[in-house]
Write a protein that holds these residues in place. Structure first.
Motif, PDB file in Angstrom:
ATOM      1  N   ILE A   7      11.951 -39.044 -28.338  1.00 55.11           N
ATOM      2  CA  ILE A   7      13.180 -39.244 -27.571  1.00 55.11           C
ATOM      3  C   ILE A   7      13.384 -38.023 -26.688  1.00 55.11           C
ATOM      4  O   ILE A   7      13.128 -36.887 -27.108  1.00 55.11           O
ATOM      5  CB  ILE A   7      14.394 -39.503 -28.487  1.00 55.11           C
ATOM      6  N   GLY A   8      13.778 -38.272 -25.447  1.00 59.49           N
ATOM      7  CA  GLY A   8      13.955 -37.176 -24.509  1.00 59.49           C
ATOM      8  C   GLY A   8      15.022 -37.481 -23.481  1.00 59.49           C
ATOM      9  O   GLY A   8      15.450 -38.622 -23.310  1.00 59.49           O
ATOM     10  N   VAL A  64       7.695 -30.586 -29.781  1.00 56.93           N
ATOM     11  CA  VAL A  64       8.696 -30.488 -28.723  1.00 56.93           C
ATOM     12  C   VAL A  64       7.946 -30.324 -27.415  1.00 56.93           C
ATOM     13  O   VAL A  64       6.856 -29.740 -27.382  1.00 56.93           O
ATOM     14  CB  VAL A  64       9.677 -29.311 -28.954  1.00 56.93           C
ATOM     15  N   GLY A  65       8.512 -30.873 -26.338  1.00 62.75           N
ATOM     16  CA  GLY A  65       7.767 -30.804 -25.093  1.00 62.75           C
ATOM     17  C   GLY A  65       8.581 -31.037 -23.852  1.00 62.75           C
ATOM     18  O   GLY A  65       9.787 -31.299 -23.898  1.00 62.75           O
ATOM     19  N   VAL A  66       7.871 -30.973 -22.736  1.00 63.85           N
ATOM     20  CA  VAL A  66       8.401 -31.228 -21.405  1.00 63.85           C
ATOM     21  C   VAL A  66       7.519 -32.297 -20.772  1.00 63.85           C
ATOM     22  O   VAL A  66       6.287 -32.230 -20.869  1.00 63.85           O
ATOM     23  CB  VAL A  66       8.367 -29.942 -20.543  1.00 63.85           C
ATOM     24  N   ALA A  67       8.142 -33.284 -20.137  1.00 65.06           N
ATOM     25  CA  ALA A  67       7.408 -34.361 -19.470  1.00 65.06           C
ATOM     26  C   ALA A  67       7.745 -34.372 -17.983  1.00 65.06           C
ATOM     27  O   ALA A  67       8.911 -34.225 -17.611  1.00 65.06           O
ATOM     28  CB  ALA A  67       7.762 -35.713 -20.087  1.00 65.06           C
ATOM     29  N   LEU A  68       6.740 -34.541 -17.149  1.00 67.81           N
ATOM     30  CA  LEU A  68       6.913 -34.740 -15.719  1.00 67.81           C
ATOM     31  C   LEU A  68       6.425 -36.147 -15.411  1.00 67.81           C
ATOM     32  O   LEU A  68       5.302 -36.507 -15.776  1.00 67.81           O
ATOM     33  CB  LEU A  68       6.107 -33.710 -14.922  1.00 67.81           C
ATOM     34  N   ASN A  86       2.460 -34.324 -19.831  1.00 68.50           N
ATOM     35  CA  ASN A  86       3.268 -33.707 -20.876  1.00 68.50           C
ATOM     36  C   ASN A  86       2.656 -32.389 -21.308  1.00 68.50           C
ATOM     37  O   ASN A  86       1.442 -32.273 -21.415  1.00 68.50           O
ATOM     38  CB  ASN A  86       3.339 -34.617 -22.112  1.00 68.50           C
ATOM     39  N   LEU A  87       3.514 -31.461 -21.598  1.00 68.66           N
ATOM     40  CA  LEU A  87       3.113 -30.211 -22.218  1.00 68.66           C
ATOM     41  C   LEU A  87       3.965 -30.110 -23.474  1.00 68.66           C
ATOM     42  O   LEU A  87       5.190 -30.027 -23.388  1.00 68.66           O
ATOM     43  CB  LEU A  87       3.371 -29.027 -21.281  1.00 68.66           C
ATOM     44  N   GLN A  88       3.314 -30.194 -24.629  1.00 67.89           N
ATOM     45  CA  GLN A  88       4.079 -30.179 -25.878  1.00 67.89           C
ATOM     46  C   GLN A  88       3.518 -29.159 -26.841  1.00 67.89           C
ATOM     47  O   GLN A  88       2.357 -28.787 -26.767  1.00 67.89           O
ATOM     48  CB  GLN A  88       4.155 -31.562 -26.507  1.00 67.89           C
ATOM     49  N   ARG A  89       4.386 -28.731 -27.724  1.00 68.19           N
ATOM     50  CA  ARG A  89       4.029 -27.715 -28.716  1.00 68.19           C
ATOM     51  C   ARG A  89       4.297 -28.272 -30.106  1.00 68.19           C
ATOM     52  O   ARG A  89       5.357 -28.816 -30.369  1.00 68.19           O
ATOM     53  CB  ARG A  89       4.883 -26.471 -28.473  1.00 68.19           C
TER      54      ARG A  89
END
Length: 183
Positions: free
Chosen positions: A81-82, A41-45, A21-24
């Protein structure tokens, strides 16, 4: 998880996976940050191996919002939640994989929910514990499509650039401009 009897024959293993995860951390630069108590807020791989030759592996990417509902200087309990897109290495095929009634297309939507507990190990490192549910489905664009419901237990490390949260000073609210026309 066998959420219907029609997929019970496929829910016979314990999938394993890795998530990066890369979150801010929001800090008040936008009004909605304060309205929602400074969520992340973030992006998950994600990668999962289902340890089942009929299901294979999946790869997914999602965007998410992580909302804390209890926060101290050293601890945080939050709900995440994503949504995103997932790719499956194996899918239903009448000739070669007819028992895979869960996934009928390689591309699927993914939904992810998670309850997370983050506790500080040091000023910038945190231990993350969580439970969640990942759901993959193509929305019945092709059938059969029961989708995969994957309960998860999460153990991880968080690197924090700033702990505890220090929001920006709240800007003074400007009054809205009201135009009045008189005739």
């Amino acid at each position: 998880m066998a959420h219907t009897p029609a997929v019970k024959h496929l829910a016979v293993s314990h999938p394993t996976g890795v998530e990066v995860n890369l979150q801010r951390q929001t800090h008040g630069g936008e009004p909605w940050h304060a309205w929602y108590r400074y969520p992340k807020v973030g992006v998950a791989l994600m990668y999962y191996d289902y340890h089942n030759p009929r299901l294979g592996q999946s790869y997914a990417a999602s965007v998410y919002i992580n909302k804390a509902f209890w926060r101290t200087q050293r601890q945080e309990l939050s709900f995440r939640i994503g949504t995103g897109v997932g790719y499956f290495s194996k899918r239903f095929d009448q000739a070669t994989n007819h028992k895979n009634t869960i996934i009928s297309s390689r591309l699927n939507a993914t939904l992810q929910t998670r309850l997370e507990y983050d506790v500080a190990l040091s000023e910038q490192l945190g231990l993350l514990l969580g439970v969640g549910l990942n759901h993959y489905s193509n929305g019945a664009t092709t059938k059969p499509n029961f989708g995969i419901n994957l309960p998860t237990v999460v153990l991880g490390l968080n690197y924090h650039q700033q702990r505890p949260l220090r929001p920006l000073a709240t800007p003074r609210r400007q009054r809205p401009l009201i135009l009045v026309a008189t005739f």
